[in-house]
Enzyme design. Sequence first.
Site, short mmCIF file in Angstrom:
data_model
loop_
_atom_site.label_atom_id
_atom_site.label_comp_id
_atom_site.label_asym_id
_atom_site.label_seq_id
_atom_site.Cartn_x
_atom_site.Cartn_y
_atom_site.Cartn_z
N LYS A 181 25.22 -3.99 -0.70
CA LYS A 181 26.69 -3.93 -0.81
C LYS A 181 27.31 -3.19 0.37
CE LYS A 181 26.47 -3.38 -5.84
NZ LYS A 181 26.66 -2.34 -6.87
N ARG A 222 0.79 -1.23 0.00
CA ARG A 222 0.00 0.00 0.00
C ARG A 222 0.81 1.27 0.00
NH1 ARG A 222 -3.12 -3.14 1.53
NH2 ARG A 222 -1.35 -3.86 2.71
N THR A 223 1.72 1.36 0.97
CA THR A 223 2.37 2.65 1.16
C THR A 223 3.17 3.04 -0.08
OG1 THR A 223 2.44 2.19 3.51
CG2 THR A 223 3.82 3.99 2.74
N ARG A 278 11.20 3.98 3.58
CA ARG A 278 10.81 3.05 4.65
C ARG A 278 12.04 2.25 5.04
NH1 ARG A 278 5.67 -0.89 4.76
NH2 ARG A 278 4.78 1.13 5.34
N HIS A 303 4.90 6.06 11.69
CA HIS A 303 4.43 5.90 10.31
C HIS A 303 3.50 7.09 10.02
CE1 HIS A 303 3.15 4.31 6.61
NE2 HIS A 303 2.87 3.06 6.94
C1 NCD Z 1 1.46 -0.79 8.22
C2 NCD Z 1 2.95 -0.67 8.44
O1 NCD Z 1 3.73 -0.86 7.51
O2 NCD Z 1 3.31 -0.33 9.55
N1 NCD Z 1 1.13 -0.98 6.88
C3 NCD Z 1 0.88 0.12 6.13
O3 NCD Z 1 1.78 0.85 5.78
N2 NCD Z 1 -0.38 0.38 5.83
C4 NCD Z 1 0.80 -1.75 9.10
C5 NCD Z 1 1.32 -3.15 9.16
O4 NCD Z 1 2.25 -3.52 8.45
O5 NCD Z 1 0.75 -3.91 9.95
#
Ligand code: NCD
Length: 304
Positions: free
Chosen positions: A80, A51-52, A101, A129
């Site tokens: 590396k 999703r993100t 991320r 997040h």
């Molecule tokens: C979440 C995350 O990555 O923290 N997912 C997301 O980005 N919607 C929640 C999860 O992974 O449980």
Amino acid sequence: MRHLMSPLDFSVEELDKLMDIAEDIEKNRDKYSHICDGKILATCFYEPSTRTRLSFESAMLHLGGQVLGFASADSSSAAKGESVSDTIRVISCFADICAMRHPKEGAPMVAASKSSIPVINAGDGGHQHPTQTLTDLMTIRSLKGSIKNMTIGLCGDLKFGRTVHSLINALKRYEGINFVFISPEELRIPDYIRSDVLDKNNIPYKEVIKLEDVMPELDILYMTRVQRERFFNEEDYVRLKDFYILTKEKMELAKKDMMVLHPLPRVNEISVEVDDDPRAVYFKQVQYGMYIRMALILTLLELV
Ligand code: NCD
């Protein structure tokens, strides 16, 4: 130049403005479809995501911009041994804005300190997040009309769930918010949230184990997955993974206008039979996530 590391990087007024822009985008898609022509978003993901990452990419494409990046540490020079600081200096030469991320808490912050382009924290370990929080706030505001005077239940892995930590941090600034934390003993919210966020700001909350007991009092139920990747051993995960399963029967105990949110991905914690309940808004939430990321990109690039 601004980065986004935590939801607290924006004031409540700035968040409101961001949500206003996102709402305008939702209503007038055409008006925004070329605003990022010639701009490039880099997505640097050192940890899995569906999703993100795709939501960021889709947001930029809908704004007329372009995207590049990597979806796992194995496919980048991290494999590396390159540092995040060096990687972001390189990315700064290729793109105008970066969403990152990383499994290590604070890594996007290190990147931001060396970056010459805006960096957005797209999730750092069990820490924060912020763009999921913007998504959650926008979902609540759009569907409930405002973000105040409500009882919000957060259920599941409150220890490792970064979406939970970010959301509590953001909601502490709104009026009349009352939290109910629903988790097994082992997955309770971290102490620093209890002392530095809740107690310090006199935010009312209670902690319970059984979901059924509190269901009737909730205005929002925020379900979360048990964060398997942050467990030290598989046995504990297996023991706790199905601790909560939201079913149709449990939904019958809830208010008629309660709303169920979930950052997704879902594993077993919400039975698929709940998906047809109009109070289940987790797929709508995904749509709001794209609009708010569009608004965020425009704001950080100073195009609105
Ligand atoms: C979440 C995350 O990555 O923290 N997912 C997301 O980005 N919607 C929640 C999860 O992974 O449980």
